[in-house]
Motif scaffolding. Structure first.
Motif, PDB file in Angstrom:
ATOM      1  N   GLU A  88     -89.977 -32.246  10.196  1.00  0.00           N
ATOM      2  CA  GLU A  88     -89.653 -32.111  11.621  1.00  0.00           C
ATOM      3  C   GLU A  88     -90.882 -31.664  12.403  1.00  0.00           C
ATOM      4  O   GLU A  88     -91.052 -31.983  13.573  1.00  0.00           O
ATOM      5  CB  GLU A  88     -88.537 -31.082  11.819  1.00  0.00           C
ATOM      6  N   ALA A  89     -91.683 -30.877  11.725  1.00  0.00           N
ATOM      7  CA  ALA A  89     -92.861 -30.330  12.396  1.00  0.00           C
ATOM      8  C   ALA A  89     -93.992 -31.366  12.434  1.00  0.00           C
ATOM      9  O   ALA A  89     -93.801 -32.522  12.040  1.00  0.00           O
ATOM     10  CB  ALA A  89     -93.338 -29.078  11.666  1.00  0.00           C
ATOM     11  N   ILE A  90     -95.142 -30.940  12.899  1.00  0.00           N
ATOM     12  CA  ILE A  90     -96.301 -31.826  12.940  1.00  0.00           C
ATOM     13  C   ILE A  90     -97.402 -31.212  12.093  1.00  0.00           C
ATOM     14  O   ILE A  90     -97.616 -30.001  12.122  1.00  0.00           O
ATOM     15  CB  ILE A  90     -96.788 -32.009  14.386  1.00  0.00           C
ATOM     16  N   LEU A  91     -98.079 -32.046  11.298  1.00  0.00           N
ATOM     17  CA  LEU A  91     -99.199 -31.554  10.510  1.00  0.00           C
ATOM     18  C   LEU A  91    -100.500 -32.057  11.132  1.00  0.00           C
ATOM     19  O   LEU A  91    -100.650 -33.246  11.405  1.00  0.00           O
ATOM     20  CB  LEU A  91     -99.102 -32.066   9.065  1.00  0.00           C
ATOM     21  N   LEU A  92    -101.411 -31.113  11.369  1.00  0.00           N
ATOM     22  CA  LEU A  92    -102.741 -31.506  11.853  1.00  0.00           C
ATOM     23  C   LEU A  92    -103.673 -31.464  10.658  1.00  0.00           C
ATOM     24  O   LEU A  92    -103.771 -30.433   9.979  1.00  0.00           O
ATOM     25  CB  LEU A  92    -103.253 -30.503  12.893  1.00  0.00           C
ATOM     26  N   ILE A  93    -104.334 -32.581  10.386  1.00  0.00           N
ATOM     27  CA  ILE A  93    -105.283 -32.589   9.270  1.00  0.00           C
ATOM     28  C   ILE A  93    -106.651 -32.181   9.815  1.00  0.00           C
ATOM     29  O   ILE A  93    -107.193 -32.838  10.711  1.00  0.00           O
ATOM     30  CB  ILE A  93    -105.405 -33.995   8.632  1.00  0.00           C
ATOM     31  N   ILE A 107    -101.277 -27.451   2.519  1.00  0.00           N
ATOM     32  CA  ILE A 107    -100.646 -27.219   3.823  1.00  0.00           C
ATOM     33  C   ILE A 107    -100.647 -25.723   4.112  1.00  0.00           C
ATOM     34  O   ILE A 107    -100.338 -24.916   3.242  1.00  0.00           O
ATOM     35  CB  ILE A 107     -99.181 -27.710   3.822  1.00  0.00           C
ATOM     36  N   VAL A 108    -101.015 -25.371   5.334  1.00  0.00           N
ATOM     37  CA  VAL A 108    -100.900 -23.984   5.766  1.00  0.00           C
ATOM     38  C   VAL A 108     -99.910 -23.942   6.911  1.00  0.00           C
ATOM     39  O   VAL A 108    -100.054 -24.659   7.900  1.00  0.00           O
ATOM     40  CB  VAL A 108    -102.284 -23.432   6.237  1.00  0.00           C
ATOM     41  N   ARG A 109     -98.856 -23.132   6.743  1.00  0.00           N
ATOM     42  CA  ARG A 109     -97.878 -22.993   7.825  1.00  0.00           C
ATOM     43  C   ARG A 109     -98.387 -21.889   8.755  1.00  0.00           C
ATOM     44  O   ARG A 109     -98.408 -20.717   8.387  1.00  0.00           O
ATOM     45  CB  ARG A 109     -96.510 -22.621   7.265  1.00  0.00           C
ATOM     46  N   LEU A 110     -98.806 -22.285   9.941  1.00  0.00           N
ATOM     47  CA  LEU A 110     -99.421 -21.313  10.848  1.00  0.00           C
ATOM     48  C   LEU A 110     -98.495 -20.135  11.121  1.00  0.00           C
ATOM     49  O   LEU A 110     -98.950 -19.002  11.240  1.00  0.00           O
ATOM     50  CB  LEU A 110     -99.791 -21.986  12.178  1.00  0.00           C
ATOM     51  N   TYR A 111     -97.159 -20.382  11.227  1.00  0.00           N
ATOM     52  CA  TYR A 111     -96.267 -19.272  11.552  1.00  0.00           C
ATOM     53  C   TYR A 111     -96.250 -18.236  10.436  1.00  0.00           C
ATOM     54  O   TYR A 111     -96.025 -17.064  10.678  1.00  0.00           O
ATOM     55  CB  TYR A 111     -94.840 -19.776  11.875  1.00  0.00           C
ATOM     56  N   GLU A 112     -96.530 -18.679   9.205  1.00  0.00           N
ATOM     57  CA  GLU A 112     -96.609 -17.712   8.113  1.00  0.00           C
ATOM     58  C   GLU A 112     -97.869 -16.875   8.230  1.00  0.00           C
ATOM     59  O   GLU A 112     -97.857 -15.677   8.033  1.00  0.00           O
ATOM     60  CB  GLU A 112     -96.613 -18.443   6.759  1.00  0.00           C
ATOM     61  N   VAL A 113     -98.975 -17.543   8.568  1.00  0.00           N
ATOM     62  CA  VAL A 113    -100.254 -16.838   8.677  1.00  0.00           C
ATOM     63  C   VAL A 113    -100.198 -15.799   9.788  1.00  0.00           C
ATOM     64  O   VAL A 113    -100.629 -14.655   9.629  1.00  0.00           O
ATOM     65  CB  VAL A 113    -101.402 -17.835   8.953  1.00  0.00           C
ATOM     66  N   PHE A 114     -99.635 -16.200  10.930  1.00  0.00           N
ATOM     67  CA  PHE A 114     -99.665 -15.307  12.080  1.00  0.00           C
ATOM     68  C   PHE A 114     -98.317 -14.623  12.325  1.00  0.00           C
ATOM     69  O   PHE A 114     -98.120 -14.023  13.375  1.00  0.00           O
ATOM     70  CB  PHE A 114    -100.110 -16.078  13.329  1.00  0.00           C
ATOM     71  N   ALA A 115     -97.433 -14.731  11.348  1.00  0.00           N
ATOM     72  CA  ALA A 115     -96.149 -14.022  11.407  1.00  0.00           C
ATOM     73  C   ALA A 115     -95.430 -14.214  12.736  1.00  0.00           C
ATOM     74  O   ALA A 115     -95.116 -13.258  13.426  1.00  0.00           O
ATOM     75  CB  ALA A 115     -96.350 -12.528  11.123  1.00  0.00           C
ATOM     76  N   SER A 116     -95.220 -15.483  13.110  1.00  0.00           N
ATOM     77  CA  SER A 116     -94.461 -15.711  14.341  1.00  0.00           C
ATOM     78  C   SER A 116     -93.187 -16.511  14.010  1.00  0.00           C
ATOM     79  O   SER A 116     -93.012 -16.984  12.883  1.00  0.00           O
ATOM     80  CB  SER A 116     -95.320 -16.473  15.348  1.00  0.00           C
ATOM     81  N   GLU A 117     -92.311 -16.614  14.998  1.00  0.00           N
ATOM     82  CA  GLU A 117     -91.042 -17.312  14.809  1.00  0.00           C
ATOM     83  C   GLU A 117     -91.202 -18.788  15.139  1.00  0.00           C
ATOM     84  O   GLU A 117     -91.357 -19.133  16.306  1.00  0.00           O
ATOM     85  CB  GLU A 117     -89.983 -16.711  15.761  1.00  0.00           C
ATOM     86  N   PRO A 118     -91.160 -19.693  14.155  1.00  0.00           N
ATOM     87  CA  PRO A 118     -91.385 -21.100  14.499  1.00  0.00           C
ATOM     88  C   PRO A 118     -90.094 -21.785  14.943  1.00  0.00           C
ATOM     89  O   PRO A 118     -89.005 -21.265  14.745  1.00  0.00           O
ATOM     90  CB  PRO A 118     -91.858 -21.684  13.176  1.00  0.00           C
ATOM     91  N   GLN A 119     -90.267 -22.962  15.528  1.00  0.00           N
ATOM     92  CA  GLN A 119     -89.102 -23.771  15.892  1.00  0.00           C
ATOM     93  C   GLN A 119     -88.633 -24.541  14.645  1.00  0.00           C
ATOM     94  O   GLN A 119     -87.453 -24.657  14.401  1.00  0.00           O
ATOM     95  CB  GLN A 119     -89.516 -24.742  17.003  1.00  0.00           C
ATOM     96  N   TYR A 120     -89.604 -25.067  13.894  1.00  0.00           N
ATOM     97  CA  TYR A 120     -89.245 -25.839  12.701  1.00  0.00           C
ATOM     98  C   TYR A 120     -89.862 -25.194  11.464  1.00  0.00           C
ATOM     99  O   TYR A 120     -90.994 -24.724  11.504  1.00  0.00           O
ATOM    100  CB  TYR A 120     -89.802 -27.275  12.802  1.00  0.00           C
ATOM    101  N   THR A 121     -89.108 -25.202  10.380  1.00  0.00           N
ATOM    102  CA  THR A 121     -89.680 -24.720   9.123  1.00  0.00           C
ATOM    103  C   THR A 121     -89.790 -25.858   8.117  1.00  0.00           C
ATOM    104  O   THR A 121     -90.332 -25.707   7.046  1.00  0.00           O
ATOM    105  CB  THR A 121     -88.822 -23.597   8.519  1.00  0.00           C
ATOM    106  N   ASP A 122     -89.255 -27.022   8.506  1.00  0.00           N
ATOM    107  CA  ASP A 122     -89.315 -28.172   7.618  1.00  0.00           C
ATOM    108  C   ASP A 122     -90.470 -29.081   8.035  1.00  0.00           C
ATOM    109  O   ASP A 122     -90.503 -29.544   9.170  1.00  0.00           O
ATOM    110  CB  ASP A 122     -87.976 -28.924   7.713  1.00  0.00           C
ATOM    111  N   PRO A 123     -91.387 -29.349   7.128  1.00  0.00           N
ATOM    112  CA  PRO A 123     -92.554 -30.166   7.478  1.00  0.00           C
ATOM    113  C   PRO A 123     -92.212 -31.493   8.133  1.00  0.00           C
ATOM    114  O   PRO A 123     -92.954 -31.979   8.987  1.00  0.00           O
ATOM    115  CB  PRO A 123     -93.249 -30.391   6.133  1.00  0.00           C
TER     116      PRO A 123
END
Lengths: 123, 722
Positions: free
Chosen positions: B649-654, B631-647
């Motif tokens: 709640e969030a959506i995973l795109l394969i 899993i790659v958390r895009l907000y970590e890669v691009f250093a932005s503020e996400p709405q969800y940090t818990d997988p």
């Protein structure tokens, strides 16, 4: 000058070369891809001062085109130059018999082209 | 070299390429139908055009070589030689050589002179001995160049001229001749002879009955005067005689000589001195030998070694040819005028819509709202159509790529001893020029692969109750917004057991892996994977299907395989129509919008908590139907503020690229749209994990996720963007 020239050649590059040379010399240039195309174009462009045509072309070759043009009243006395690469006498002879005014041997440079045209085009 | 025309060189190379294709296709067909005169004429015309235009640009090597081909073609055309397989083969080899010649003219790369000479010799010797093929060198200097040659001082010539009666019928006019004579000297004593003029009752106004005698005083050579009469002298009675002191140079000119004029480069100093008789050739050589080059001087001064100079020279040559290739790399494109006309019409429509809208805006009231909305719909339609048309300008029919295959298959057939027929379909399918340029190599590879591994020998085919002749089918067709290209053969098909054995040996899979067919076939795309038992000359040289797959995927496409044992195999390439636009899924991470290329998305999921786990050294993983995907958390890669940090709640795109999978975590999926790609490198700098940017509907910038890059990040940890 205000003269109009028709250039007939199936090679776009050749048309471009001749056309740019003539345009720079103040001609209005009409281009045709082959004999048939030329016949259609002259119908729409009855005032042509000079025609420069290649001999080897698809659809209708240069010799046939020259014959066809000479049959049209408007072009009976119009100067027609043929572009030849063969210095072979038979092609030139056939062109002359068909009614070509003169010829330009490829390769030529703009200077030669304009000089040859000046030879046959009444100013 | 006539530099006046240099600006049109690109056009020449483009046109020459087209003619070469015509020649090659024509020759291949002629092998099948040697009697087809139309075809021969077509091939001849193309060769002739190349020769003519090459001459115009001063590409003499090309012109001369083509002339030799043309001469042979002419003999075939006139039926003086028959089109035998050997002659067709020779002409095909000559075509290859001509291609190389033109290429070398274009890029300045070195050319194998020996081959050119050998083929030129073969072409010459293949002509029948009785042929009157006069090998006129295109760049032959005329024996006496028609230039303003002065013969040192003025001379007076007496000219007698009786033009042919039909002079006017050919658009000639004596008046022109006099004008021209006056331009080279002083014309005196012009007398008109009207003796042949008939009575008015039977005169034909279109016949020339006149003849003239005149004197011309000129500084020019007799040749120049003759050239004035060039177009009529063959049919005229003409004599040109010098009056004084020039010996007996009189002659009745009834012969014709063709001439060709060559614009000359300025000559080197040495040559001018030599021609002036000031130095002998030996002296000149000696003097030139005295001249030192920079490299030699530096070696003498012990600044560098001879070897270093050699290397530097080598480098220089390479750079030259690369620079040349770059410079002349065709960036022009020929567009069908119909496409342009259509576009101009559309722009016209857009202008109309725009003026209607501004009109409406100037006197807008709320009751006009329905009209306004209607206009907006129109505007949208205009823009979409214009966009499609502009895109289509860069589109070329794939036939230009397919055209090289008949030749390839013919050669493969001779090499492998298999009987192969090639069937092409969908040549008219258009796709973007950049895609066209990059797709040739993968296709060649696939066709080679089919011929080499797919198709059986004629005997084997007969044993299996198949037709002796194997078939390779190349087709192209549109499917949605993509183009599909299939390479199909009716050969052995892929061998499941062989592939499995090989994959086991290479440690790609383990013994107890239970793989479905669809998982097995892609194994052949793994690097270094080739099941050819013997490495043949044709394919299986260690580079293999992995390159094909990589190339296609770099174009944003996919490769699929369908195969039935004993019946054949089909490789299906799916490609985007253009590289400038992609279909993307817009996703949100915090306040940012990102675009994920639709082609690489397999599915999207909201994972249950127990399906994600963290493994030391592997990072976060998600279990999708018992396969673990990083899993790659895009907000970590691009250093932005996400709405969800818990997988959960969030959506995973394969996502999948080149057979590898990764899951990216986003807040929300917004929708799907086509986006125009803007380059990051050109406008900012390269950013890991981002393939490009686009302007979104609300005017903000959205970044396009680079799936490959994200995979790398998953593997090596993320370089957090500053």
């Amino acid at each position: 000058m205000g003269k109009t020239a028709l250039i007939v050649d199936d090679s776009p590059t050749m048309r471009q070369l001749v056309s740019s040379t003539l345009t720079n010399a103040g001609f209005t240039v009409v281009e045709a891809e082959h004999g048939k195309d030329a016949v259609n174009k002259v119908a729409a462009e009855p005032k042509l001062d000079i025609i420069v045509t290649d001999l080897n072309m698809p659809e209708m070759d240069g010799i046939t085109l020259i014959k066809a043009l000479r049959k049209l009243n408007a072009f009976r006395f119009t100067p027609i130059l043929m572009l030849t690469t063969e210095s072979a006498a038979d092609k030139k002879q056939a062109g002359k018999e068909a009614g070509a005014t003169g010829w330009i041997v490829k390769p030529f440079n703009p200077d030669i082209l304009l000089k040859t045209i000046a030879k046959v085009l009444p100013v | 070299m006539s530099n006046e025309f240099a600006q049109f060189q690109d056009a020449f190379f483009e046109e020459a390429a087209e003619h070469l294709a015509v020649v090659e296709e024509g020759l291949l067909e002629l092998e099948q139908h040697p009697e087809d005169l139309d075809l021969l004429n077509k091939v001849f015309r193309s060769a002739h055009s190349i020769k003519g235009t090459a001459g115009m640009f001063g590409f003499h090597a090309v012109a001369e070589f083509t002339h030799k081909m043309e001469t042979l073609l002419d003999l075939l055309r006139n039926g003086r030689r028959a089109v035998s397989p050997s002659i067709a083969g020779l002409l095909l080899r000559a075509t290859d050589c001509l291609k190389a010649l033109i290429q070398s003219t274009k890029s300045g790369a070195a050319i194998d002179d020996e081959t050119v000479q050998r083929l030129a010799g073969e072409l010459a010797s293949s002509r029948a001995s009785d042929s009157q093929a006069s090998a006129v060198n295109v760049n032959r200097k005329s024996a006496q160049p028609v230039s303003d040659e002065n013969c040192g001082g003025d001379q007076t010539f007496v000219i007698k001229w009786t033009p042919p009666e039909w002079l006017f019928q050919r658009g000639l006019d004596p008046l022109q001749t006099f004008k021209e004579l006056k331009s080279i000297g002083v014309l005196t004593g012009v007398t008109l002879d009207m003796s042949r003029l008939p009575g008015l009752d039977c005169i034909d106004p279109e016949t020339c009955y006149l003849s003239w005698t005149m004197q011309l005083t000129t500084s020019k050579d007799q040749k120049v005067i003759e050239s004035v009469f060039e177009f009529v002298r063959g049919d005229s009675a003409l004599s040109i005689r010098p009056i004084e002191g020039a010996g007996d140079r009189s002659q009745n000119l009834v012969t014709e000589a063709g001439f060709s004029v060559e614009p000359e480069d300025p000559k080197p100093l040495g040559q001018i001195l030599m021609e002036g008789g000031l130095v002998s050739p030996d002296e000149l050589d000696h003097a030139l030998g005295q001249q030192k080059r920079v490299g030699e001087i530096l070696v003498e001064q012990n600044v560098v070694t001879q070897q270093q100079v050699e290397q530097a020279l080598q480098k220089q040559r390479q750079q030259e040819s690369v620079a040349q290739a770059k410079k002349t790399d065709a960036t022009s494109i020929r567009v069908d005028t119909a496409k342009i006309d259509k576009l101009i019409n559309l722009v016209g429509e857009l202008m109309i819509t725009q003026s209607m809208l501004s009109d409406l805006g100037a006197r807008f009231e709320m009751r006009h709202l329905p009209v306004f909305l209607e206009r907006m719909v129109e505007l949208e339609r205009n823009t979409r159509e214009i966009q499609e048309r502009v895109m289509s300008i860069r589109m070329l029919p794939i036939g230009t790529v397919f055209a090289r295959f008949p030749r390839l298959v013919r050669d493969l057939s001779t090499k492998t001893g298999k009987k192969i027929q090639l069937i092409l379909s969908g040549e008219e399918t258009e796709l973007d020029k950049t895609v066209i340029e990059s797709i040739g190599d993968p296709l060649i590879h696939l066709v080679r692969n089919s011929a080499d591994h797919g198709l059986e020998t004629p005997d084997e085919r007969l044993d299996n109750n198949k037709q002796e002749v194997g078939t390779i089918r190349l087709s192209a067709f549109h499917e949605g917004g993509n183009i599909c290209i299939t390479v199909e053969d009716d050969g052995r098909g892929l061998d499941r057991d062989k592939i499995l054995a090989k994959a086991n040996k290479q440690g790609l899979i383990s013994e107890n892996d239970n793989l479905t067919d669809d998982q097995i076939w892609p194994l052949i795309f793994k690097p270094g994977f080739s099941t050819a038992e013997t490495i043949t000359d044709v394919s299986g040289r260690g580079v293999g299907m992995d390159v094909v797959k990589r190339n296609i995927e770099s174009l944003g496409g996919t490769v699929g395989i369908k195969t039935t044992k004993g019946k054949g195999a089909t490789f299906i390439l799916k490609l985007p129509l253009t590289l400038a636009i992609i279909d993307g899924m817009t996703v949100r991470v915090g306040k940012e919008t990102y675009i994920v290329p639709l082609l690489s998305i397999l599915e999207s999921i909201q994972p249950k908590a127990e399906l994600t786990k963290t493994v030391v050294g592997k990072g976060e993983l998600i279990n999708v139907r018992s396969t673990y995907i990083p899993i790659v958390r895009l907000y970590e890669v691009f250093a932005s503020e996400p709405q969800y940090t818990d997988p959960k709640e969030a959506i995973l795109l394969i996502l999948e690229t080149e057979g590898e999978r990764v899951a990216i975590m986003v807040d929300e999926i917004l929708g799907q749209q086509q986006v125009v790609i803007k380059s990051m490198e050109q406008n900012f700098r390269k950013v890991e994990g981002i393939a490009g940017a686009t302007i979104l509907g609300d005017g903000r910038v959205g970044f396009i996720v680079d799936v490959r890059g994200v995979l790398e990040i998953a593997r090596h940890g993320s370089p957090v963007a500053a």
